[in-house]
Motif scaffolding. Structure first.
Motif, PDB file in Angstrom:
ATOM      1  N   LYS A   1      58.256  13.467 -41.307  1.00  0.00           N
ATOM      2  CA  LYS A   1      57.202  12.870 -40.482  1.00  0.00           C
ATOM      3  C   LYS A   1      56.105  13.877 -40.141  1.00  0.00           C
ATOM      4  O   LYS A   1      54.932  13.521 -40.009  1.00  0.00           O
ATOM      5  CB  LYS A   1      57.806  12.307 -39.198  1.00  0.00           C
ATOM      6  N   SER A   2      56.514  15.157 -40.006  1.00  0.00           N
ATOM      7  CA  SER A   2      55.538  16.205 -39.652  1.00  0.00           C
ATOM      8  C   SER A   2      55.743  17.439 -40.530  1.00  0.00           C
ATOM      9  O   SER A   2      56.285  18.454 -40.071  1.00  0.00           O
ATOM     10  CB  SER A   2      55.682  16.583 -38.176  1.00  0.00           C
ATOM     11  N   PRO A   3      55.339  17.375 -41.813  1.00  0.00           N
ATOM     12  CA  PRO A   3      55.537  18.502 -42.745  1.00  0.00           C
ATOM     13  C   PRO A   3      54.902  19.805 -42.255  1.00  0.00           C
ATOM     14  O   PRO A   3      55.454  20.884 -42.497  1.00  0.00           O
ATOM     15  CB  PRO A   3      54.852  18.018 -44.033  1.00  0.00           C
ATOM     16  N   ALA A   4      53.769  19.706 -41.573  1.00  0.00           N
ATOM     17  CA  ALA A   4      53.074  20.902 -41.092  1.00  0.00           C
ATOM     18  C   ALA A   4      53.888  21.650 -40.031  1.00  0.00           C
ATOM     19  O   ALA A   4      53.694  22.848 -39.812  1.00  0.00           O
ATOM     20  CB  ALA A   4      51.710  20.522 -40.525  1.00  0.00           C
ATOM     21  N   LYS A   5      54.787  20.923 -39.376  1.00  0.00           N
ATOM     22  CA  LYS A   5      55.600  21.537 -38.319  1.00  0.00           C
ATOM     23  C   LYS A   5      57.004  21.894 -38.807  1.00  0.00           C
ATOM     24  O   LYS A   5      57.904  22.124 -37.996  1.00  0.00           O
ATOM     25  CB  LYS A   5      55.703  20.590 -37.122  1.00  0.00           C
ATOM     26  N   ALA A   6      57.183  21.968 -40.125  1.00  0.00           N
ATOM     27  CA  ALA A   6      58.507  22.207 -40.712  1.00  0.00           C
ATOM     28  C   ALA A   6      59.163  23.479 -40.180  1.00  0.00           C
ATOM     29  O   ALA A   6      60.327  23.464 -39.758  1.00  0.00           O
ATOM     30  CB  ALA A   6      58.404  22.265 -42.229  1.00  0.00           C
ATOM     31  N   LEU A   7      58.411  24.579 -40.169  1.00  0.00           N
ATOM     32  CA  LEU A   7      58.976  25.849 -39.704  1.00  0.00           C
ATOM     33  C   LEU A   7      59.320  25.803 -38.223  1.00  0.00           C
ATOM     34  O   LEU A   7      60.355  26.333 -37.799  1.00  0.00           O
ATOM     35  CB  LEU A   7      58.000  26.997 -39.987  1.00  0.00           C
TER      36      LEU A   7
END
Length: 340
Positions: A95-101
């Motif tokens: 849902k939020s690839p940019a917030k993966a880390l």
């Protein structure tokens, strides 16, 4: 008048063929083996799921086991890390690839003691020491912190439990694989014991890189296992031929230290647990789960060794067949050209 064979014609230079195709074909065999291994881990996770009462009993028994085995005096401690759902985590990342880390490396304050253990272990590595030497303490510290966060994932997802020899500490998830704690105590006994068992544990990295080196050397050697030895061969060629002809045995031998150390750790850990059963600190039901978890873990290591041997022999066999077909074709072309 027909021409005779061109005696001045040079033998065709044979190239190494089948390097990538043999690896690809053998790699396909690893897929079902990986599925079986994943199934074993799933079974271990299922067996080790405990009620609150059993968790409390196991935690108390583990602490007592550390004292009675003498491990506590040697600095061994056990820590738990809060387990999170792998599936739910992947959904959040989707849902939020940019917030993966941020999602993966989110730190629960309760996990800090366990993270510090992994961080301490990271500081014993060559990479950390090189970073410290080249870039200074700030960069080296950042490397250790990130290594701890990344290294904690297997434990946070309940896929592993471990003993960290340099930190001399044990980490288990707080839900799955809790029953592995006595197996990890066995590793601690090996590491804090005599030179033979300690040496076995230090030889474990051989099982990680040696099989890959053996396979690489074998596939880079264009000479087939059926080719005759040439007396004029260099020492390097003779060594390469020896490795290739005995690749299966050498691969099995490289796994021996790890498999042996794992088996000994399970037996020694179960010895601690068995004594606690006799004392009434640990129930027979929990002891049964401990043994099943240990059996599953040991089976996965044995399976890895067997699969590595089979893959190595299969890859070499495929490589040699491709090489033989290529060489036969090249020789046929050479003979046809020189007999015109």
């Amino acid at each position: 008048m027909t021409s005779t064979v061109n005696v001045l014609g040079k033998e065709p230079k044979m190239r190494n063929k089948g390097f990538f195709r043999s690896q690809y074909a053998a790699g396909l065999l690893a897929l079902p083996a990986s599925a079986v291994n994943f199934g074993i881990i799933g079974g271990m996770r299922k067996v080790s799921q405990l009620s609150k009462e059993d968790t409390a009993q196991l935690t108390h028994a583990a602490r007592k086991g550390l004292h009675e085995s003498g491990l506590y005096e040697k600095g061994v401690r056990t820590y738990k890390i809060n387990e999170i759902s792998l599936v739910q985590t992947l959904k959040k990342i989707y849902k939020s690839p940019a917030k993966a880390l941020d999602i993966l490396f989110k730190v629960n304050k309760k996990d800090n003691p366990a993270l510090n253990v992994i961080k301490e272990e990271a500081k014993s590595s060559r990479k950390y020491k090189n970073a410290l030497k080249k870039y200074g303490s700030d960069i080296a510290e950042l490397y250790a912190e990130n290594s701890a966060k990344a290294g904690s994932l297997m434990y946070k997802f309940g896929l592993n439990a471990g003993y960290f020899p340099h930190a001399n500490k044990i980490i288990t998830p707080n839900k799955s694989l809790q029953t592995s704690v006595f197996h990890e105590m066995g590793h601690a006994l090996n590491n804090n014991g005599g030179i033979i068992l300690k040496s076995l544990q230090k030889m474990r990295p051989v099982s990680t890189f040696a099989p890959a080196v053996i396979l690489l050397m074998s596939l880079l050697n264009k000479r087939k296992t059926t080719d005759e030895t040439n007396k004029n061969d260099s020492a390097m060629q003779k060594g390469a031929d020896f490795v290739k002809r005995n690749a299966g045995k050498l691969t099995a031998l490289s796994f021996l230290p790890m498999v042996a150390e794992e088996g000994i750790a399970s037996l020694r850990g179960q010895g601690i647990a068995k004594k606690l059963v006799k004392e009434g600190t640990l129930s027979k039901d929990l002891f049964k789960k401990i043994k099943l978890t240990n059996l599953g873990g040991f089976s996965s290591y044995v399976l890895s060794a067997v699969v590595a041997v089979v893959i190595t022999k299969l890859a070499i066999s495929i490589k040699d067949k491709i090489q033989a077909k290529y060489e036969a074709k090249q020789k046929a072309k050479f003979e046809a050209k020189n007999n015109k």
